[in-house]
Design an enzyme around this catalytic site. Structure first.
Site, PDB file in Angstrom:
ATOM      1  N   ASN A   1      36.767  32.368  37.385  1.00 48.52           N
ATOM      2  CA  ASN A   1      38.000  32.021  36.688  1.00 48.52           C
ATOM      3  C   ASN A   1      38.932  31.440  37.736  1.00 48.52           C
ATOM      4  OD1 ASN A   1      40.394  31.854  35.339  1.00 48.52           O
ATOM      5  ND2 ASN A   1      40.671  34.065  35.062  1.00 48.52           N
TER       6      ASN A   1
ATOM      7  N   LYS B   1      41.699  30.072  37.339  1.00 48.22           N
ATOM      8  CA  LYS B   1      43.136  30.143  36.990  1.00 48.22           C
ATOM      9  C   LYS B   1      43.780  28.780  37.276  1.00 48.22           C
ATOM     10  CE  LYS B   1      42.904  35.046  37.733  1.00 48.22           C
ATOM     11  NZ  LYS B   1      43.597  36.300  38.001  1.00 48.22           N
TER      12      LYS B   1
ATOM     13  N   HIS C   1      42.712  36.623  28.268  1.00 45.55           N
ATOM     14  CA  HIS C   1      42.957  37.111  29.635  1.00 45.55           C
ATOM     15  C   HIS C   1      44.331  37.792  29.674  1.00 45.55           C
ATOM     16  CE1 HIS C   1      43.778  37.151  33.923  1.00 45.55           C
ATOM     17  NE2 HIS C   1      42.471  37.044  34.099  1.00 45.55           N
TER      18      HIS C   1
ATOM     19  N   GLU D   1      46.658  37.624  31.671  1.00 47.01           N
ATOM     20  CA  GLU D   1      47.773  36.723  32.000  1.00 47.01           C
ATOM     21  C   GLU D   1      48.234  35.962  30.760  1.00 47.01           C
ATOM     22  OE1 GLU D   1      45.813  34.877  35.328  1.00 47.01           O
ATOM     23  OE2 GLU D   1      45.941  36.780  36.404  1.00 47.01           O
TER      24      GLU D   1
ATOM     25  N   GLU E   1      38.719  43.946  32.303  1.00 48.18           N
ATOM     26  CA  GLU E   1      39.558  43.640  33.453  1.00 48.18           C
ATOM     27  C   GLU E   1      40.773  44.547  33.448  1.00 48.18           C
ATOM     28  OE1 GLU E   1      38.609  39.358  34.946  1.00 48.18           O
ATOM     29  OE2 GLU E   1      40.372  39.314  33.681  1.00 48.18           O
TER      30      GLU E   1
ATOM     31  N   GLY F   1      43.777  40.549  41.020  1.00 40.84           N
ATOM     32  CA  GLY F   1      44.512  39.868  42.086  1.00 40.84           C
ATOM     33  C   GLY F   1      45.261  40.804  43.016  1.00 40.84           C
TER      34      GLY F   1
ATOM     35  N   SER G   1      39.496  41.906  41.288  1.00 43.06           N
ATOM     36  CA  SER G   1      39.230  42.014  42.724  1.00 43.06           C
ATOM     37  C   SER G   1      37.765  42.276  43.043  1.00 43.06           C
ATOM     38  CB  SER G   1      40.133  43.079  43.358  1.00 43.06           C
ATOM     39  OG  SER G   1      41.505  42.754  43.142  1.00 43.06           O
TER      40      SER G   1
END
Ligand code: PGA
Length: 249
Positions: free
Chosen positions: A9, A11, A94, A96, A166, A172, A211
């Site tokens: 991904n 991003k 996701h 985000e 996730e 991250g 991560s």
């Protein structure tokens, strides 16, 4: 036996020259591996990615998709458009997107349905925040997110989908879920699906994301219900992404 799947991904990262180098490195590095591999890139780079990966063992996809088939939805991209660019996958839901762009469970389910109708495999992301984990509602949150998909698309649609667990607190942050923490949630997801269909549950691929790195990938993917990874930061470094794919092999 479920085939392992590692998806990158990117991003909102990339540039034409940088991508060319990254894609070259990934393509060369994973040649010969027999797991499933994909990279999910920003929309404007789909054409470049398709050109660079054509004929390789790396598929590509997008990081979101509209819930609508077409129409007056400025800024949106439909599933059919993604298919035209050779996408096999679209990441949907996701954290985000959920946090910054207001993608609710219902919107996420509608996006998955649109992807499935067009022949894309949605990579449905689920996961709890740190606050939710500390309040001991991880199972409830993940089940709610999954149930929204099942209610809209039906459990059989999971045969053409991938789930990514996730934990938001691990994305991250360098703070990876322990293999035991991740396995516990993966097992819960599979058990939830098994209540509807044992066959779908047995074939369902559940990726871990948050991560994942070359140094922890093998241990995570050795867990019985962890079928691969959704890789953010480490997908931007060819050697790291290749090492994670090799660990999955
Ligand atoms: P990370 O991101 O690997 O950088 O934690 C994973 C993701 O958000 O998909």
């Amino acid at each position: 036996m479920r085939k392992k799947f590692v998806a990158g991904n990117w991003k909102m990262h990339g540039s034409l020259p940088g991508n060319a180098e990254l894609l070259r490195g990934v393509r060369a590095g994973v040649a010969g591996l027999s797991i499933d591999i994909a990279v999910c890139v920003p929309y404007p780079y789909l054409a470049q990615t398709g050109e660079a990966l054509k004929g390789s063992n790396v598929a590509w996809g997008a990081q979101d998709v509209s819930e609508h088939a077409q129409g007056a939805y400025t800024g949106e991209v439909s599933a059919a458009m993604l298919v035209e660019f050779g996408c096999q996958y679209a990441i949907v839901g996701h954290s985000e997107r959920r946090t910054y762009y207001g993608d609710t469970d219902a919107v996420v389910a509608a996006k998955c349905e649109a992807a499935l109708k067009a022949g894309l495999l949605p990579i449905l992301c689920v996961g709890e925040t740190l606050d939710e984990r500390e309040r001991n509602v991880t199972a409830a949150v993940v089940t709610r997110q999954l149930d929204a998909f099942i209610a809209r698309c039906g459990v059989a649609a999971l045969a053409n989908s991938v789930i990514a667990y996730e934990p938001v607190w691990a994305i991250g942050t360098g703070r990876t879920a322990s293999p035991e923490q991740a396995q516990e949630v993966h097992a819960l997801i599979r058990a939830r699906v098994a209540r509807e269909s044992a066959a779908v549950a047995a074939g369902l691929r559940i990726l871990y994301g948050g991560s994942m790195k070359p140094g922890n990938a093998k241990e995570l993917m050795a867990q019985p219900d962890i079928d691969g990874g959704l890789i953010g930061g480490a997908a931007l470094v060819a050697a790291d992404f290749v090492a994670i794919c090799a660990a999955a092999q």
